[in-house]
Scaffold this motif. Structure first.
Motif, mmCIF file in Angstrom:
data_model
loop_
_atom_site.group_PDB
_atom_site.id
_atom_site.type_symbol
_atom_site.label_atom_id
_atom_site.label_comp_id
_atom_site.label_asym_id
_atom_site.label_seq_id
_atom_site.Cartn_x
_atom_site.Cartn_y
_atom_site.Cartn_z
ATOM 1 N N LYS A 457 -30.202 47.473 38.099
ATOM 2 C CA LYS A 457 -31.313 47.826 38.973
ATOM 3 C C LYS A 457 -32.595 48.139 38.190
ATOM 4 O O LYS A 457 -33.674 47.713 38.567
ATOM 5 N N CYS A 458 -32.479 48.889 37.082
ATOM 6 C CA CYS A 458 -33.694 49.199 36.336
ATOM 7 C C CYS A 458 -33.715 48.475 34.984
ATOM 8 O O CYS A 458 -32.685 48.284 34.351
ATOM 9 N N THR A 459 -34.902 48.087 34.557
ATOM 10 C CA THR A 459 -35.045 47.239 33.370
ATOM 11 C C THR A 459 -34.637 47.902 32.055
ATOM 12 O O THR A 459 -33.975 47.267 31.256
ATOM 13 N N PRO A 460 -35.036 49.166 31.810
ATOM 14 C CA PRO A 460 -34.698 49.736 30.494
ATOM 15 C C PRO A 460 -33.198 49.675 30.216
ATOM 16 O O PRO A 460 -32.775 49.320 29.114
ATOM 17 N N CYS A 461 -32.405 49.992 31.229
ATOM 18 C CA CYS A 461 -30.965 50.005 31.040
ATOM 19 C C CYS A 461 -30.433 48.577 30.959
ATOM 20 O O CYS A 461 -29.661 48.246 30.066
ATOM 21 N N ARG A 462 -30.874 47.710 31.871
ATOM 22 C CA ARG A 462 -30.345 46.346 31.919
ATOM 23 C C ARG A 462 -30.695 45.566 30.660
ATOM 24 O O ARG A 462 -29.834 44.983 30.018
ATOM 25 N N GLU A 463 -31.962 45.580 30.282
ATOM 26 C CA GLU A 463 -32.415 44.775 29.145
ATOM 27 C C GLU A 463 -32.330 45.536 27.822
ATOM 28 O O GLU A 463 -31.977 44.986 26.799
#
Lengths: 599, 125, 166
Positions: A457-463
Motif C-alpha cells: 500500500k505505501c511506497t517506502p515499505c514496498r519499494e
C-alpha cells in the motif's frame, strides 16, 4: 536425535561428590568413549539418592540396577560387564532398599527454576477440552467477581493500576486502551483478540490457545463488560488448526455453562465470541489491517488516527489485545493489581513469555519476571548453546526486532532496555545464534520476509525494503561496495520515518541492528569478499584435507553434481567450479577431512 | 448442564472438578496426561498416546484414564507425559517414545516404581 | 464420463452453497467461505470465485482481490498431499533450506509445483509455531514432523506414496 539404549545415573549429591564422584564420572565417560558407546549411553548426574554412606551410587537404566561404593577402578567393570555384555556385576550390587532410592534420584529440571507462571499458569496442567478443569484452577471466578461485584470503571482501574502493557509488541498500557474504548460513545462496541501470531520464532499465543483456551474467552468477556461491548472476535492464523479446534470447543462449552451468550450469570450482561480465521498475511497482525481482514477484505492497514478505540470494526469503537495480554487478565482480577505490579521492573510489570529457539539446549516456552537478564534466560533456563559453540547474538522481536550481541547479555529484559539496544520486546520470540550464524545472512533472511509480506500500500515499505534486500544480496554475493553500507543505513532510516504501519516502520531494524553491532562482518563481506561464519555460498569453498582423506569415495558418491574426483584409497579433490556448496559431502565424511573455507 | 447463575454454582463445579482432578471419590485410580500441543505432536505424541492406550489395554488396566493436555513449555524433551496416581505426587516424564511409554505403564502404573531416568519434574506446580 | 464429472461438480457446489447458507450470506464471512471452497475444490478457479461473488452479492473483483492478497489461497491446483516446509527463523537457522532442497530433489519438482501423479505439491510456509522442534514439516493439515533431517525425507515421502490416492 541419538537414541540412547542405556542411561547411567550418577549421584551428584554433596556426599557422593566428596566420596569421589567427579572422577568416577570422568572415568566412566572415558570408558564409554573407548568402546564408542558415548553416543548411545547417556550419563546423567542426579541429586542425592539418599544413601550417602554407600556412595557413590551409580544406577543403570532401563534395567534399574543400582551399584554401590563405585570408584574409579570398579566403574570400568560396569561398562565392560554390564553395558557391553549385559551381565550384572553381582559383587557391586547395592544392598540398601531400592524403592526408596527410585523415588528420590531425580532432581527438577533446571528449566523450571526462575520461571513465574501467570499467563501460562494452566499450560500442560489442565485438559484444554474440559471446562471443569479450568474452573478447578479458579477459571471464570474473575468473570463472576467482575460481573457481580465491580463496575466497569473499577475493572479498568485495576487493569490500569496493575501496569500491564500489551504483550503483542509495542507495549502500550492495556488499562489506557480499555479506558479509551470505554470513553468512546457508541451503542455498539467490539472486543478483538489478536491471535495472528506471525513473527517467525514466536509460539506462545499458539500454546496458550491450545493449552488454555478458556482464559482468553474469560478475559475477552471481562473486557467486553469493561468497555461496554457486546461481541468479540478472535482472529486466528489458519496455520494453527489445533488452536482453532480447541477454541471452537471451548466457546461451545462456555455457552453451555452460560459464561457466553445472553444474560451471563443472571446479571443481564450479554456477550458472545466468534472465531475468524486468517489466510496467510503477516501484515494482518497490525490492528487496522486485522480489522479489514475480519470484515472480509484485503488485510491492508489504514492511516491512524482514527485509532480502533475510536473507529474500529465496521466503524465502531473496538478494543484489540493479543492472546498473552488477555491471559494475564483473570489472575490480575483475582489476585489484585498490587500483586501483579510487585513483579517485574519499574516500567515493565509482571512477566513475559518467551519462546526460546535456535541454537539453545532447552528450546521451549518460558515465562519469567520482567527484568531478568538475557544471560539468566539463555544459560540458567535455556541451558546455554549446544556443542560447546560460542553464543554470538540473540534475536528478539522477529522481523521487527534486532540482534543483540553477546556482550549485552547482562541487560535486563524489559521494554525500554531492549529498545535502547535497537531490538524490541516484540511478541517474545527469542532466537539464539552461535558462531556458525552469519549476521548478514540473517539480516537478509528477515528482509526477504518483509519484502514478501509487505502489503504494497505505501511506497517506502514496498519499494524501500526491496532496494535494501537487493543491496544485501549484492553483499552476500561478494559484489558489495563500501558505500553500500551507508546506503543501507540511510534507506533504513527513511523507511522507518515514512512507512504507513508498524510493518514498514520496523522492517529495517534487523539490518540496522546487525550493522551497528556486527559491522566488521559486513566489512569482511564487502572489503575482503569473505564470510567469517562460512555461510554465504558465493564466498566459501569446500576443500578436502589430503592428510585426513583416506579415499573411501563416500563424498564422491553423494555429490549431486559430480564435483568430487579421486581414485579409491587416494585423497579426493573438489572442483570449486562445479561444486554447488550443498554440504552433502561434509555430512557423509567420517574422517573430518572436508571443511569450508572463506578466503 | 444448567447454566451457571451464581458464585455458589461456580464453587460447586470447582469443588467437584477438584475432586475429579485429584481422583478422590471417582472410580479411577490414576490418570496419564499426554501433552498434545503442536510441538508435542510434531515430536510424536500421537504415537506415544497410542502406545499408552495399547499398553493399558494389554494389561487390562481400566482404572487409569488417559487424557490430553497442552504444551507445558519444555519442548526440548517432548513428547512429555504426566503420570498421576492416587495419593502420589504427579511425575512428568520426558522423551517418551512408544517403547518408553510401555515401560512407564509397566513400571510406574503397575509396579508403582518411578522411572527415574526419564523424570523431568515431580510434584504439584 | 462428461456427465459424471458435471454431477460430481454439482455436488461440490451444493456443499459450498450449504456453507454459504450457514453464514447467512454475510459478505464479511468471505474469507471463511473461500477457505471452505478451497477445501472442497482444492483450489479457487475463477468459476468458483464468480459463483461465490454471486451468492454473497459482491463484485467478482472484490473476491479476486481477496484471493490474490492472502498467501494461503491459490488459483492453481495443489497436490493431494501438500508438503509444507516451515521457513521460519528457527527452522531456517536449523537448516530448513537443506530440507527444501532434498524434497525438490526427491520429488523432482520446484517449490509451488505439483508432481505428475498429482500426489504431492511443495510449499514454503511461514512459521508454523513449532520452533522448538525445528526444522518442521507439515503435510496436509495435521501431520507434523519435527527435527527432520534431509535423510528422513525419502521415508516421509514413501509413507504417503504407500497410502496412494486414498
Amino acid at each position: 536425535m541419538a537414541v540412547s539404549t542405556n542411561t547411567i545415573l550418577i549421584c551428584a549429591g554433596g556426599a557422593c561428590i566428596s566420596a569421589g564422584e567427579k572422577s568416577v564420572k570422568q572415568v566412566l565417560e572415558e570408558k564409554l568413549r573407548e568402546y564408542a558407546l558415548d553416543g548411545v549411553v547417556r550419563v546423567v548426574e542426579t541429586g542425592c539418592m539418599g544413601a550417602c554412606d554407600l556412595g557413590p551410587i551409580v544406577a543403570v537404566f532401563p534395567e534399574g540396577v543400582y551399584y554401590q561404593k563405585v570408584n574409579t577402578e570398579n566403574v570400568k567393570k560396569i561398562v565392560e560387564e554390564h553395558i557391553l555384555k549385559g551381565r550384572v556385576v553381582e559383587e557391586m550390587l547395592f544392598e540398601g532398599p531400592q524403592g526408596k532410592i527410585a523415588a528420590e534420584v531425580y532432581e527438577e529440571h533446571p528449566f523450571f527454576k526462575k520461571q513465574v507462571k501467570i499467563a501460562t499458569r494452566n499450560l500442560g496442567i489442565i485438559d484444554p477440552m474440559n471446562i471443569d478443569e479450568y474452573i478447578a484452577r479458579d477459571g471464570y471466578f474473575a468473570l463472576t467477581k467482575v460481573l457481580t461485584e465491580m463496575t466497569p470503571e473499577q475493572v479498568i482501574e485495576v487493569v490500569k493500576k496493575s501496569g500491564l502493557r500489551g504483550r503483542g509488541g509495542a507495549g502500550f498500557p492495556t488499562g489506557l486502551k480499555w479506558e479509551f474504548t470505554r470513553k468512546s460513545q457508541s451503542d455498539k462496541k467490539f472486543v478483538v483478540c489478536n491471535a495472528d501470531e506471525g513473527d517467525p520464532g514466536a509460539f506462545m499465543d499458539r500454546s496458550i490457545l491450545e493449552g488454555d483456551p478458556h482464559t482468553v474467552l474469560e478475559a475477552m468477556t471481562i473486557a467486553g463488560y469493561a468497555i461496554g461491548g457486546q461481541k468479540g472476535y478472535i482472529y486466528v492464523r489458519a496455520e494453527y488448526p489445533l488452536a482453532i479446534e480447541r477454541l471452537k470447543n471451548a466457546i461451545n462449552q462456555a455457552r453451555e455453562y452460560g459464561f457466553l451468550g445472553e444474560n451471563i450469570l443472571g446479571t443481564g450482561f450479554s456477550f458472545d465470541i466468534e472465531i475468524r480465521i486468517g489466510a496467510g498475511a503477516f501484515v494482518c497482525g497490525e490492528e487496522t489491517a486485522l480489522i479489514n481482514s475480519i470484515e472480509g477484505k484485503r488485510g491492508q492497514p489504514n492511516v491512524k488516527p482514527p485509532y480502533p478505540a475510536q473507529k474500529g470494526l465496521w466503524g465502531y469503537p473496538t478494543l484489540i489485545n493479543n492472546v498473552e495480554t488477555f491471559a494475564n487478565i483473570p489472575p490480575i482480577i483475582i489476585k489484585g493489581a498490587d500483586w501483579f505490579a510487585s513483579i517485574g521492573t519499574e516500567t515493565s510489570k509482571g512477566t513475559k513469555v518467551f519462546a526460546l529457539a535456535g541454537k539453545v539446549k532447552n528450546t521451549g516456552l518460558v515465562e519469567v519476571p520482567m527484568g531478568i537478564t538475557l544471560r539468566e534466560l539463555i544459560y540458567d533456563i535455556g541451558g546455554g548453546v549446544p556443542n560447546n559453540k560460542k553464543l554470538k547474538a540473540v534475536q528478539t522481536g522477529g522481523p521487527s526486532g534486532g540482534c543483540i550481541p553477546a556482550e549485552y547479555l547482562d541487560t535486563p529484559v524489559d521494554y525500554e532496555s531492549l529498545k535502547e539496544l535497537g531490538a524490541i520486546m516484540g511478541s517474545g520470540g527469542m532466537i539464539v545464534m552461535d558462531e556458525d550464524t552469519c549476521m548478514v545472512d540473517v539480516a537478509k533472511f528477515f528482509l526477504q520476509f518483509t519484502v514478501d509480506e509487505s502489503c504494497g500500500k505505501c511506497t517506502p515499505c514496498r519499494e524501500g525494503t526491496r532496494k535494501m534486500l537487493e543491496i544485501l544480496e549484492k553483499i552476500t554475493r561478494g559484489e558489495g561496495e563500501e558505500e553500500d553500507l551507508e546506503k543501507l543505513e540511510e534507506l533504513g532510516k527513511i523507511i522507518i520515518d515514512s512507512s504507513l504501519c508498524g510493518l514498514g516502520q520496523t522492517a529495517p531494524n534487523p539490518v540496522l541492528s546487525t550493522l551497528k553491532y556486527f559491522r566488521d562482518e559486513y566489512e569482511a563481506h564487502v572489503k575482503e569478499k569473505r564470510c567469517p561464519a562460512k555461510v554465504c555460498k558465493d564466498l566459501i569453498r569446500y576443500v578436502i584435507d589430503s592428510e585426513k582423506c583416506v579415499g573411501c569415495t563416500a563424498c564422491a558418491r553423494v555429490c549431486p553434481v559430480g564435483a568430487i574426483s579421486g581414485e579409491v584409497r587416494k585423497a579426493h579433490d573438489i572442483d570449486p567450479e562445479i561444486c554447488t556448496r550443498c554440504g552433502s559431502c561434509i555430512e557423509v565424511c567420517r574422517f573430518g577431512a572436508i571443511s569450508k573455507v572463506s578466503p | 448442564m444448567p447454566k451457571v447463575k451464581s458464585l455458589e454454582d461456580l464453587m460447586k463445579i470447582k469443588e467437584q472438578a477438584l475432586k475429579d482432578l485429584k481422583m478422590r471419590g471417582s472410580q479411577k485410580r490414576g490418570k496419564i496426561v499426554v501433552a498434545m500441543g503442536t510441538c508435542g505432536i510434531a515430536a510424536g505424541a500421537k504415537e506415544t498416546l497410542k502406545a499408552i492406550v495399547e499398553a493399558l489395554n494389554k494389561n487390562n488396566i481400566t482404572d487409569v484414564a488417559v487424557i490430553q493436555s497442552g504444551c507445558m513449555g519444555l519442548c526440548e524433551v517432548e513428547p512429555t507425559v504426566e503420570v498421576r496416581m492416587e495419593d502420589q505426587n504427579p511425575v512428568v516424564y520426558g522423551h517418551v517414545t512408544p517403547e518408553q511409554a510401555e515401560r512407564i505403564v509397566k513400571q510406574h502404573v503397575i509396579e508403582g516404581k518411578i522411572v527415574s531416568d526419564l523424570v523431568v519434574r515431580k510434584g504439584e506446580v | 464420463m462428461e456427465k459424471s464429472v458435471c454431477k460430481e461438480h454439482e455436488k461440490l457446489y451444493r456443499e459450498l452453497d450449504e456453507f454459504i447458507q450457514e453464514v447467512e450470506g454475510d459478505s464479511s464471512a468471505l474469507i471463511e467461505v473461500l477457505h471452505k471452497a478451497q477445501q472442497i475444490f482444492g483450489h479457487l478457479p475463477i468459476e468458483v470465485q464468480e459463483h461465490i461473488a454471486e451468492k454473497l452479492n459482491i463484485p467478482v473483483s472484490k473476491v479476486f482481490g481477496v484471493v490474490t492478497f492472502y498467501s494461503l489461497f491459490t488459483m492453481k491446483p495443489r497436490g493431494k498431499y501438500q508438503i509444507k516446509i516451515c521457513l521460519g527463523t528457527a527452522c531456517y537457522v536449523k537448516g530448513a533450506d537443506k530440507l527444501m532442497d532434498r524434497f525438490k530433489e526427491e520429488l523432482e519438482i520446484e517449490e509451488g509445483e505439483v508432481t505428475k501423479d498429482g500426489l504431492f505439491s511443495l510449499h514454503a510456509v511461514r512459521c508454523l509455531g513449532a520452533c522448538s522442534m525445528a526444522p518442521v514439516v507439515m503435510i496436509g493439515e495435521s501431520d507434523f514432523y519435527g527435527r527432520v533431517t534431509p535423510d528422513e525425507v525419502p521415508k516421509i515421502i514413501r509413507n504417503y506414496k504407500n497410502r496412494g490416492g486414498k
